[in-house]
Write an enzyme that holds these catalytic residues in place. Structure first.
Site, PDB file in Angstrom:
ATOM      1  N   ASP A 134       4.077   2.628 -11.679  1.00 36.20           N
ATOM      2  CA  ASP A 134       3.011   3.604 -11.883  1.00 36.20           C
ATOM      3  C   ASP A 134       3.403   4.947 -11.273  1.00 36.20           C
ATOM      4  O   ASP A 134       4.341   5.035 -10.489  1.00 36.20           O
ATOM      5  CB  ASP A 134       1.717   3.109 -11.228  1.00 36.20           C
ATOM      6  N   PRO A 161       0.791  -1.234   0.000  1.00 33.99           N
ATOM      7  CA  PRO A 161       0.000   0.000   0.000  1.00 33.99           C
ATOM      8  C   PRO A 161       0.824   1.286   0.000  1.00 33.99           C
ATOM      9  O   PRO A 161       0.268   2.369  -0.096  1.00 33.99           O
ATOM     10  CB  PRO A 161      -0.791  -0.117   1.300  1.00 33.99           C
ATOM     11  N   LYS A 167       3.394   8.468 -16.132  1.00 31.80           N
ATOM     12  CA  LYS A 167       3.703   9.873 -16.361  1.00 31.80           C
ATOM     13  C   LYS A 167       3.734  10.174 -17.857  1.00 31.80           C
ATOM     14  O   LYS A 167       4.611   9.721 -18.583  1.00 31.80           O
ATOM     15  CB  LYS A 167       5.071  10.210 -15.763  1.00 31.80           C
ATOM     16  N   MET A 213     -11.558   2.024  -4.856  1.00 26.12           N
ATOM     17  CA  MET A 213     -11.901   3.052  -5.847  1.00 26.12           C
ATOM     18  C   MET A 213     -13.313   3.568  -5.618  1.00 26.12           C
ATOM     19  O   MET A 213     -14.064   3.787  -6.577  1.00 26.12           O
ATOM     20  CB  MET A 213     -11.770   2.481  -7.272  1.00 26.12           C
ATOM     21  N   ALA A 272      -4.404  -2.976  -0.271  1.00 23.48           N
ATOM     22  CA  ALA A 272      -4.695  -1.744   0.490  1.00 23.48           C
ATOM     23  C   ALA A 272      -5.697  -1.960   1.616  1.00 23.48           C
ATOM     24  O   ALA A 272      -5.559  -1.384   2.701  1.00 23.48           O
ATOM     25  CB  ALA A 272      -5.210  -0.662  -0.466  1.00 23.48           C
ATOM     26  N   GLY A 328       0.771  -1.524  -7.270  1.00 24.51           N
ATOM     27  CA  GLY A 328       0.358  -1.138  -5.920  1.00 24.51           C
ATOM     28  C   GLY A 328      -0.426  -2.260  -5.258  1.00 24.51           C
ATOM     29  O   GLY A 328      -1.185  -2.975  -5.922  1.00 24.51           O
TER      30      GLY A 328
HETATM   31  N1  SAH Z   1      -3.977  -3.571  -6.454  1.00 25.10           N
HETATM   32  C1  SAH Z   1      -4.275  -2.554  -5.452  1.00 25.10           C
HETATM   33  C2  SAH Z   1      -5.584  -1.849  -5.753  1.00 25.10           C
HETATM   34  C3  SAH Z   1      -5.548  -1.036  -7.023  1.00 25.10           C
HETATM   35  S1  SAH Z   1      -7.047  -0.198  -7.322  1.00 25.10           S
HETATM   36  C4  SAH Z   1      -4.285  -3.195  -4.063  1.00 25.10           C
HETATM   37  O1  SAH Z   1      -4.220  -4.423  -3.961  1.00 25.10           O
HETATM   38  O2  SAH Z   1      -4.344  -2.471  -3.084  1.00 25.10           O
HETATM   39  C5  SAH Z   1      -6.690   1.390  -6.636  1.00 25.10           C
HETATM   40  C6  SAH Z   1      -7.468   1.579  -5.351  1.00 25.10           C
HETATM   41  O3  SAH Z   1      -6.814   0.910  -4.292  1.00 25.10           O
HETATM   42  C7  SAH Z   1      -7.592   2.997  -4.878  1.00 25.10           C
HETATM   43  O4  SAH Z   1      -8.618   3.692  -5.544  1.00 25.10           O
HETATM   44  C8  SAH Z   1      -7.920   2.796  -3.420  1.00 25.10           C
HETATM   45  O5  SAH Z   1      -9.266   2.389  -3.264  1.00 25.10           O
HETATM   46  C9  SAH Z   1      -7.041   1.595  -3.093  1.00 25.10           C
HETATM   47  N2  SAH Z   1      -5.744   1.995  -2.525  1.00 25.10           N
HETATM   48  C10 SAH Z   1      -4.527   1.796  -3.044  1.00 25.10           C
HETATM   49  N3  SAH Z   1      -3.563   2.222  -2.195  1.00 25.10           N
HETATM   50  C11 SAH Z   1      -4.212   2.689  -1.114  1.00 25.10           C
HETATM   51  C12 SAH Z   1      -3.780   3.249   0.123  1.00 25.10           C
HETATM   52  N4  SAH Z   1      -2.480   3.413   0.417  1.00 25.10           N
HETATM   53  N5  SAH Z   1      -4.729   3.628   1.014  1.00 25.10           N
HETATM   54  C13 SAH Z   1      -6.032   3.459   0.761  1.00 25.10           C
HETATM   55  N6  SAH Z   1      -6.496   2.932  -0.389  1.00 25.10           N
HETATM   56  C14 SAH Z   1      -5.601   2.551  -1.309  1.00 25.10           C
END
Ligand code: SAH
Length: 286
Positions: free
Chosen positions: A63, A40, A85, A199, A147, A116
């Site tokens: 990203d 995250p 970017k 999201m 996340a 992410g």
């Molecule tokens: N693959 C990622 C999710 C990607 S979709 C995962 O597993 O976390 C992108 C969404 O993930 C964002 O819109 C938000 O809802 C969430 N997200 C990603 N990083 C975050 C963070 N540090 N804190 C809160 N939500 C996060």
């Protein structure tokens, strides 16, 4: 921020758990793509495997939002390619990313595609894996801390809890069209389960409305965690009824945790302790 951020020396010492993994060493095999979950945001939430693979990469494709503290963990001579970017701030189209990954791997390079959280949680990792395989490139996946798990951990709000939630469902609040997605609201409205929305900031009012229309109580607790695990982390406690108002002013990446367990959340500002690299990880490497 963590003690790992941006400083190469301590980080190199971190690559350690035992002799066999103590060298950044040669790539596992030449010409491969590694879809690596970057977690995250906090570099300390990378897995040890993610760190090892990252340090073996010739090229790191990432990203726009990948924290610099994580990119700093790559080999100093690794090529970093930001596919987020561009002049218009649009990300590179997915097909172009797929082509880039496979071309680099077929060129004999070890490619890390940093994603992410976890690559397979709303991350289009499945599409990238399929594209690599279809092009004949060897590809692997390294899971990451998604996340919502970081959000739940930060606030101390379990996603399942005896007597409160026997199931958890991960949903997206964002359909490809940009609208609220078509979800099975009746099933999501049942009690004793947690609904985690990715999201979901812009569609939060609609999500709350749909759940309440399907029978979930307006008093159902909701926890919002913005920038989970990052220095700007914010936690907000709300209810379904108050959700539309609660998300006002939030614009970072955020997770919504909807359900009875959200009432267990600690929403006080996070206390950040100075991070020390655990002795067990550092031991023996000087
Ligand atoms: N693959 C990622 C999710 C990607 S979709 C995962 O597993 O976390 C992108 C969404 O993930 C964002 O819109 C938000 O809802 C969430 N997200 C990603 N990083 C975050 C963070 N540090 N804190 C809160 N939500 C996060």
């Amino acid at each position: 921020m963590s003690g790992l951020s941006g400083r190469r020396a301590p980080v190199n010492r971190l690559v350690v758990l035992g002799r066999s993994s103590s060298r950044p060493a040669a790539p596992p095999r030449a010409g491969e793509v590694w879809l690596v979950g970057a977690g995250p945001g906090d570099p300390e939430l990378l897995t040890v495997k993610a760190l090892r693979i990252l340090q073996s990469a010739d090229v790191v494709v990432h990203d726009r939002l990948t924290p610099p503290a994580i990119l700093d963990l790559a080999r100093p001579d690794a090529r970093l390619i930001d596919v987020g970017k561009r002049k218009s701030r649009h990300t590179l189209p997915q097909e172009d990313i797929n082509r880039l990954l496979t071309a680099l791997a077929l060129d004999g390079l070890t490619v890390v595609r940093l994603k992410g959280g976890d690559p397979f949680m709303f991350g289009r990792g499945g599409e990238e894996l399929e594209a690599c395989r279809a092009a004949g490139a060897v590809a692997h996946v390294v899971p990451g801390v998604t996340a919502s798990l970081a959000a739940a951990a930060a606030a101390g709000a379990p996603l399942t809890h005896r007597g409160l939630a026997q199931a958890v469902t991960f949903v997206t609040g964002h359909a490809a069209s940009g609208e609220t997605p078509e979800l099975d609201w009746t099933s999501l409205a049942r009690t004793n389960q947690t609904v985690v929305v990715y999201m979901g900031l812009s569609t939060a009012p609609a999500v709350a409305g749909n759940l309440m229309a399907a029978g979930r109580a307006g008093s159902t607790p909701v926890l919002i965690v913005e920038n989970a695990s990052l220095p700007g982390e914010r936690r907000v406690a709300s209810t379904l009824l108050g959700l539309a108002q609660a998300v006002e002013g939030l614009d970072g990446p955020a997770i919504l945790i909807i359900g009875e367990t959200a009432a267990l959340a600690d929403v006080a500002p996070p206390v950040r302790e100075p991070a020390a690299v655990p002795a067990a990880l550092v031991g023996g490497v000087r």
